[in-house]
Each structure stands twice: as C-alpha cells, then as structure tokens.
Design a protein around this motif. Sequence first.
Motif, PDB file in Angstrom:
ATOM      1  N   VAL A 105       0.844  -1.193   0.000  1.00 56.70           N
ATOM      2  CA  VAL A 105       0.000   0.000   0.000  1.00 56.70           C
ATOM      3  C   VAL A 105       0.885   1.251   0.000  1.00 56.70           C
ATOM      4  O   VAL A 105       1.825   1.343   0.782  1.00 56.70           O
ATOM      5  CB  VAL A 105      -0.917   0.052   1.250  1.00 56.70           C
ATOM      6  CG1 VAL A 105      -1.818   1.287   1.192  1.00 56.70           C
ATOM      7  CG2 VAL A 105      -1.746  -1.211   1.380  1.00 56.70           C
ATOM      8  N   VAL A 106       0.568   2.174  -0.890  1.00 57.62           N
ATOM      9  CA  VAL A 106       1.237   3.470  -0.918  1.00 57.62           C
ATOM     10  C   VAL A 106       0.183   4.527  -0.624  1.00 57.62           C
ATOM     11  O   VAL A 106      -0.933   4.441  -1.141  1.00 57.62           O
ATOM     12  CB  VAL A 106       1.868   3.734  -2.305  1.00 57.62           C
ATOM     13  CG1 VAL A 106       2.579   5.083  -2.327  1.00 57.62           C
ATOM     14  CG2 VAL A 106       2.822   2.610  -2.693  1.00 57.62           C
ATOM     15  N   ALA A 107       0.510   5.501   0.223  1.00 55.97           N
ATOM     16  CA  ALA A 107      -0.468   6.523   0.596  1.00 55.97           C
ATOM     17  C   ALA A 107      -0.012   7.914   0.174  1.00 55.97           C
ATOM     18  O   ALA A 107       1.163   8.256   0.276  1.00 55.97           O
ATOM     19  CB  ALA A 107      -0.708   6.490   2.101  1.00 55.97           C
ATOM     20  N   GLY A 158       3.942   0.382   8.017  1.00 56.84           N
ATOM     21  CA  GLY A 158       4.162  -0.479   6.862  1.00 56.84           C
ATOM     22  C   GLY A 158       3.665   0.130   5.560  1.00 56.84           C
ATOM     23  O   GLY A 158       4.040  -0.320   4.480  1.00 56.84           O
ATOM     24  N   VAL A 159       2.798   1.130   5.668  1.00 57.89           N
ATOM     25  CA  VAL A 159       2.313   1.804   4.459  1.00 57.89           C
ATOM     26  C   VAL A 159       3.323   2.879   4.058  1.00 57.89           C
ATOM     27  O   VAL A 159       3.721   3.693   4.883  1.00 57.89           O
ATOM     28  CB  VAL A 159       0.926   2.446   4.711  1.00 57.89           C
ATOM     29  CG1 VAL A 159       0.539   3.377   3.568  1.00 57.89           C
ATOM     30  CG2 VAL A 159      -0.122   1.358   4.885  1.00 57.89           C
ATOM     31  N   ARG A 160       3.751   2.857   2.804  1.00 57.49           N
ATOM     32  CA  ARG A 160       4.697   3.858   2.330  1.00 57.49           C
ATOM     33  C   ARG A 160       3.962   5.161   2.014  1.00 57.49           C
ATOM     34  O   ARG A 160       2.895   5.126   1.416  1.00 57.49           O
ATOM     35  CB  ARG A 160       5.352   3.384   1.037  1.00 57.49           C
ATOM     36  CG  ARG A 160       5.781   1.951   1.093  1.00 57.49           C
ATOM     37  CD  ARG A 160       7.223   1.836   0.798  1.00 57.49           C
ATOM     38  NE  ARG A 160       7.621   0.433   0.850  1.00 57.49           N
ATOM     39  CZ  ARG A 160       8.678  -0.019   0.231  1.00 57.49           C
ATOM     40  NH1 ARG A 160       9.428   0.794  -0.497  1.00 57.49           N
ATOM     41  NH2 ARG A 160       9.015  -1.288   0.344  1.00 57.49           N
ATOM     42  N   VAL A 161       4.538   6.258   2.358  1.00 51.65           N
ATOM     43  CA  VAL A 161       3.917   7.544   2.052  1.00 51.65           C
ATOM     44  C   VAL A 161       4.663   8.196   0.891  1.00 51.65           C
ATOM     45  O   VAL A 161       5.890   8.313   0.916  1.00 51.65           O
ATOM     46  CB  VAL A 161       3.911   8.469   3.285  1.00 51.65           C
ATOM     47  CG1 VAL A 161       3.287   9.817   2.933  1.00 51.65           C
ATOM     48  CG2 VAL A 161       3.133   7.809   4.416  1.00 51.65           C
ATOM     49  N   ALA A 162       3.918   8.553  -0.155  1.00 53.02           N
ATOM     50  CA  ALA A 162       4.509   9.225  -1.312  1.00 53.02           C
ATOM     51  C   ALA A 162       4.138  10.697  -1.264  1.00 53.02           C
ATOM     52  O   ALA A 162       3.131  11.070  -0.659  1.00 53.02           O
ATOM     53  CB  ALA A 162       3.997   8.598  -2.604  1.00 53.02           C
ATOM     54  N   ALA A 198       3.877   8.053  -6.185  1.00 53.64           N
ATOM     55  CA  ALA A 198       2.998   7.002  -5.651  1.00 53.64           C
ATOM     56  C   ALA A 198       2.897   5.832  -6.628  1.00 53.64           C
ATOM     57  O   ALA A 198       3.023   4.659  -6.241  1.00 53.64           O
ATOM     58  CB  ALA A 198       1.604   7.572  -5.368  1.00 53.64           C
ATOM     59  N   VAL A 199       2.688   6.141  -7.911  1.00 52.42           N
ATOM     60  CA  VAL A 199       2.531   5.071  -8.904  1.00 52.42           C
ATOM     61  C   VAL A 199       3.873   4.360  -9.126  1.00 52.42           C
ATOM     62  O   VAL A 199       3.929   3.128  -9.227  1.00 52.42           O
ATOM     63  CB  VAL A 199       1.962   5.627 -10.225  1.00 52.42           C
ATOM     64  CG1 VAL A 199       1.916   4.542 -11.299  1.00 52.42           C
ATOM     65  CG2 VAL A 199       0.563   6.192  -9.987  1.00 52.42           C
TER      66      VAL A 199
END
Lengths: 162, 162, 162, 162
Positions: free
Chosen positions: B123-125, B134-138, B144-145
């Motif tokens: 998951v990217v946020a 654990g969620v990556r932040v862009a 993000a893509v």
Amino acid sequence: MKVRGPFIGVIGAGSCSITVARLACEVGREIARNHAVLVCGGLGGVMAAAARGAKELGGYTVGILPGPNIAEANEYIDFPIATNMSHARNAIIVRTSQVLIAVAGGYGTLSEMALAMKIGKGVVALKPQFSVPGVRVASTPEEAVKEALALLDAVRQRTTQG
Amino acid sequence: MKVRGPFIGVIGAGSCSITVARLACEVGREIARNHAVLVCGGLGGVMAAAARGAKELGGYTVGILPGPNIAEANEYIDFPIATNMSHARNAIIVRTSQVLIAVAGGYGTLSEMALAMKIGKGVVALKPQFSVPGVRVASTPEEAVKEALALLDAVRQRTTQG
Amino acid sequence: MKVRGPFIGVIGAGSCSITVARLACEVGREIARNHAVLVCGGLGGVMAAAARGAKELGGYTVGILPGPNIAEANEYIDFPIATNMSHARNAIIVRTSQVLIAVAGGYGTLSEMALAMKIGKGVVALKPQFSVPGVRVASTPEEAVKEALALLDAVRQRTTQG
Amino acid sequence: MKVRGPFIGVIGAGSCSITVARLACEVGREIARNHAVLVCGGLGGVMAAAARGAKELGGYTVGILPGPNIAEANEYIDFPIATNMSHARNAIIVRTSQVLIAVAGGYGTLSEMALAMKIGKGVVALKPQFSVPGVRVASTPEEAVKEALALLDAVRQRTTQG
C-alpha cells in the motif's frame, strides 16, 4: 463510454464435453460480434470456452472468480475479479450481468438461473439439464444471443416508458 | 492478453476536496500511462477522479460497486461490478488489486489499507489522514505510482525466486 | 457444548399461504423437539413460521439476514446475523446448515436447494414447487425432519469411517 | 425474546499472548455477567479466550467464521456461522454487533475498528496497537464492557428520541 455495450453473463459448468464447449465458444463469439461484454465465473469448462470465443473476435471478458487470486482466471479473461467468496460470487455474476445465457450446466448453473429469475434478470438456456419456468430455451448459440439481446431491449423499453 | 498489465487499486473517500480530486486524477493518469488497469470502488470523489484521469490517457477502469446496479458506477468506469454487498466489497477491491494507492481518505479507506496490509498487499499513501505502520507515504502522484509498481516488481521477484 | 445438537436449515418464501405456514411451523416444532438448532433467513413467511414453531418448544433459532440491521429479524429469532449482502446470504445459510428442509418456495428457494446439492448438503423438500434431482420429497413435517436427521447421520458415518 | 440482551462484538488477533488472552477472557465474562451475547470471529486467540470467558458464566456465543465449515469454530462457540468469505466476514461481524470491543489486535482488528467507525458503531479498545480517532480506550475489561454498554444506551436514547 461508461458501459461498453451490454454486459451478458454466460454460466455453465467448470468442466464440460467438447460438444458443450463448442456451443459455449460460439456463444462467446456471438457476444463479441454484437459488441457486448462477456461476464462469467472466470474458470474452466463453459466459462473458458465462452471467453475464448469472445477473445477470438476481439471482445472484452470479465471473470468473477470464487478464489483469492486473479491468477486463477483462465487465459481468456481480460478483467479478473478475485472475490474469495466461493459460490457467493454467483450472486455477483447475476447482479453484474444484464441478461444471462446458461449453457448446459449442473446444480451450480441451476442455482444461478434461479437466482437470476428471482431478481428479475432474463435468462436464456442452451441444452438445459434442468427445466426452470420462465427461462427461454434457445436451440443455437446465435438464437441464444439474439434472444438475450431482445430480452435486454424489452427491459430498456419498460424502463424508459415507466 | 490474460492480464492487461498490472491491476492497481485506488482507494479514497466518496467525496473529496478539489485538491484531493486533482491528486487522484493525476494518480489515474499515471496508472494509464504505465499501461496498468485501475481498480476502484466505482463511485464518486477519489474513485471518480482517478477513473477520469485513467480514461483521459486511454486506460481501462474497473469499478467494484457496493450496490445492486451497474448504473450506479461513475461515468469513467468501463467495467462495473455490482456486488450488492455494501462495505464487504472492499475486501474484493483489495483482493483484486495487486497493489493499492490510497489518496487521503477517512475510516473506510483506513479499513481497506489495514485489510491490504493484513493479506500482504503493498500500500502506498498520498496525503494520508491516518498513519498505518508499513504503508509507504509518497509525496506526489508520480512517486505514488512509481512506488506501487516497484512494490509489485518486488513481489514478482520473490514469487519467481521462491 | 460446541454445537448444540445439529443445525438444520429451513428455507422457503418470505410470504406464504396459511397452509404452507402451518407446515413450516410444524417443521420448526419437530426441529426443536429433536434438540436441533433452526437456521433460516430470519424474515417472514416460511422463515417466521418455522422459527415460531421452534420457539414454541423452546428451541434455538438463528436468522441470517439479507439486510444491514438485526432489528429486521422476525420476533422468533434468537440470534440474528446482519450480513448486508442481499441474496448472497443464501450461500451462508446453506454453508451453516448441516442439512436443509425446503418448504414450498419459489425461485429463491430453488436457488438455495441447487446450491446445497452443489456443495453436497442433503436437502428434503415439503410441497416442492420445482423438482430437483437428488432432493428427497417428504409428505409430512415429521417425515421431513426425520429424513433430514437420517441424512445427517449418514454423512457422519461416512466421515467417521472415511 | 427476539434479541437476548445486546449483541457485543469482541475483535482481536487469532493468536495472542497469555496476558492478552486473560484480558479477552475477562471481557467475555463481563459480557455474560451483563446478559449480553458475545459475537466474534469464532477462531482462536482473542476470539477463543473471550468465548471461553462468556461460557464460564453461562453466556451465549456466536462465531462468524471465515471458512466453509462450522467445525472450524473454537469449542466455546454455541452458534457458528460458516460464511466461506474469508476477511469479508469481518463486515458481517461489525454489522451484527451493536457495539464492539477490540482487545489488542493487528491489521485485521484495525480494519474492523475502522469499518465499525465508518458505519457508526461504537468501538472500545483495550491495549490498542493502533490509535484510531473516535475509539474510546479502556484500561480494564470491566471498564471496556461498561463503556460499551453505555455507548449502546446512548444510541438507544438517540433512536427513541429522534
């Protein structure tokens, strides 16, 4: 381009004879020829044969799968949906399809035909194993798809007038 | 042509600010630019903005709807799926997507992000309202893509090697 | 006390004649008399009549509802389950029941009977509207419940021996 | 006797430390002491510990299972529901419960807490791993159940007055 032509569900057993597969394939071809989208359960047998037919003529195919993984879809599915809900995914196939064509099929197909009738979707059957009141029986794939499209048009006219 | 490039889920609220909609639209454009298929919940807000972006660049869009009727999908959805299962359809979005991008979002989006982490999807946020370990932040749609595609490649390499 | 006696599903239409309601009520009474738990769809018609019968003799009743709210259950349901999944909840009724008794019923009931046969659950029918191969037809409520319990015993013996 | 007292959901991980299990067990005991029905996911860890606690004081327990078989339920479940829908069953737990208590828990529990908040159910957390805005944090099992019952009363008063 919200909805690329009508969505037609094709239901049938996950394994089938060569004769039934040929019918299913021809149903898929007719669906694509009429610029409709084929919706099915995404697995083998009738589902794979119909999707193969649709792809031969450049149609689009949606496979609503029972399992957790889109890789489970047969190779002719463009858009696999991983429901992970086993047979409960049948209700999603019936809801998503605007009209359904059953090709032969056993208890699972009977269950989907009955659910479709319950919620008011039209159903056309080719070589049905079970007789369900209200389901139209067609004698060829061409007739089945033509009949399905006619049922859809009837629904649209009722909706427009009502 | 079994799977037309990767399936990327975009999740976010059904109504959103213009700023968030612009981000979502740009995420959709990047997804299409990378020949990926956009999977979303099919309704308004972030879902409609992302689907609009994908269609602007000719990408395909799948909308997994909470209600019984495919007509409920926003106008940018090519392939609407009518689950009639309300929020339980979120689990289908998460399963069907190979990786997910969350754009802002409230409790519903948090629920989907957590479920995705639970079952091992990346998951990217973008502009997250909630912090999920654990969620990556862009910081941009492009990032993000790019990050989402990198997560997918990492999964593929593990699968191939393992 | 993991499972309080067997779980028997009773399926049938949401509205029915007085004659059918009497049969359903008697089926519910027989289920409770045999210390089995009644599982049903939790709404009216056959479901309410069967649950009423079970409660008259102190049995337990579970209602697996199509909607979002447990308050939707009929007044004879002890344990309402709010699935919010419309007809897809039928698959949960069939999975949860160890054996099923259909009382009259229309397309919805036919759909559940077929699904039960598909996944190998025994089905006994009282006053069936549709003929489904493999479904046993009983002529009285007592016979239906007796037959259902016998089907369950047969499954248990196969499981124990196999 | 339509609804035997309130339905309280207990959510948490399928495996947990002894310390967390003790808390969950005490939550289950408090639920039964207050004549409420315990609703949970029916498996191990927090679910089994809470159900054990409830049974120790004679309470009723409902287990909404992810798999196809009621035999998968832990031994303290009176009424197992076989959804065969994997994590999508979490939505059914949240809908069926009138209020929820989370005991510790990982991503799965976070997903359920967020969904509960999304649809307006009250949530009380004991030893939460994640902070979710709007979720009340209790410091003891007694306080958690007391708080949960108070949230329910508040909902009822709003419903009655509104």
